[in-house]
Design a protein around this motif. Structure first.
Motif, short mmCIF file in Angstrom:
data_model
loop_
_atom_site.label_atom_id
_atom_site.label_comp_id
_atom_site.label_asym_id
_atom_site.label_seq_id
_atom_site.Cartn_x
_atom_site.Cartn_y
_atom_site.Cartn_z
N ALA A 46 8.03 -58.51 69.37
CA ALA A 46 8.83 -58.69 68.15
C ALA A 46 9.18 -60.15 67.98
O ALA A 46 9.24 -60.91 68.95
N LYS A 91 11.43 -55.70 64.20
CA LYS A 91 10.93 -54.36 64.46
C LYS A 91 12.11 -53.39 64.46
O LYS A 91 13.22 -53.76 64.85
N GLU A 122 8.94 -48.44 64.13
CA GLU A 122 8.01 -48.79 65.21
C GLU A 122 8.40 -48.14 66.54
O GLU A 122 7.83 -48.45 67.58
#
Length: 229
Positions: free
Chosen positions: A74, A92, A96
């Motif tokens: 990320a 994120k 996800e």
């Protein structure tokens, strides 16, 4: 004499105009070259930034291979605007697979844990925040304590009994207890150990391995340890 004077005068006028137009052309060329130099400088700076980013990502990839759990890379997109908490925002979220209390690390060691999740973003509480606590071990002696945040640059190792074996320079790693951080992740280095009369525990100051002022990419550890089969 009159013809000579006229010729010299015409010559001077021609020389003046030639020099004038030459200076105009030179000035135009100079401006064009400066603009090209500025463009090249910008491109050079962008290429240097790409190389630096590539080095960081390679280090992150190497560290990723040492973690026996699924992870998600990320990007850090922001920091806590209020200043009340030492936290960062990553790009994120729940879409996800992120959820609360997932551990966050980078190539140097422990960064923090997820404390808030939205579909596309998540907030990570850093270990330097006063509300953070991580159960840890002194790597050399296996003495246990709890790392808590103090400021942007240091943490303290709480609940270290006076019989605990540690000295300045010892590495502090995660103990694996608490159900959040895997065991053995680097947390920081012991900077100072003090003992005060009448106190049950030692006063231990830790310097985090992660430089939080330069935090740009992280890894979120998603699940349980992968099988070797």
């Amino acid at each position: 004499p009159f013809q000579k004077l006229a010729k010299n005068t015409i010559g001077l006028v021609e020389e003046f105009w030639f020099n004038y137009f030459y200076l105009i052309n030179a000035s135009r060329e100079n401006r064009t070259l400066k603009a090209e130099i500025d463009v090249l400088r910008m491109e050079n700076s962008r290429y240097r930034e790409l190389l630096i980013t590539l080095d960081r990502l390679q280090e992150l990839l190497q560290f990723r291979q040492t973690i026996k759990r699924p992870v998600l890379a990320a990007q850090v997109t922001g920091r806590d605007p209020t200043g009340w908490f030492k936290s960062v925002i990553i790009d994120k979220g729940s879409s996800e697979g992120l959820k609360l209390d997932l551990p966050v690390v980078n190539s140097l060691g422990v960064v923090g844990r997820v404390v808030s999740v939205s579909p596309n973003f998540a907030k990570v509480l850093l270990i330097i925040d006063q509300n953070s606590s991580v159960d840890c071990l002194i790597q050399r002696s296996r003495s246990r304590g709890m790392v808590k945040g103090l400021s942007a640059g240091i943490c303290k190792l709480s609940y270290m009994v006076k019989s605990g074996d540690l000295v300045a320079g010892d590495m502090v790693v995660t103990s694996g207890l608490g159900g959040i951080f895997p065991k053995g992740l680097p947390v920081g280095i012991v900077l100072r150990v003090d003992e005060h009369p009448g106190e049950l525990f030692k006063e231990v100051i830790i310097g985090p391995e992660v430089d939080f002022s330069k935090l740009e990419e992280v890894l979120v550890i998603l699940g349980e340890e992968r099988s070797n089969q």
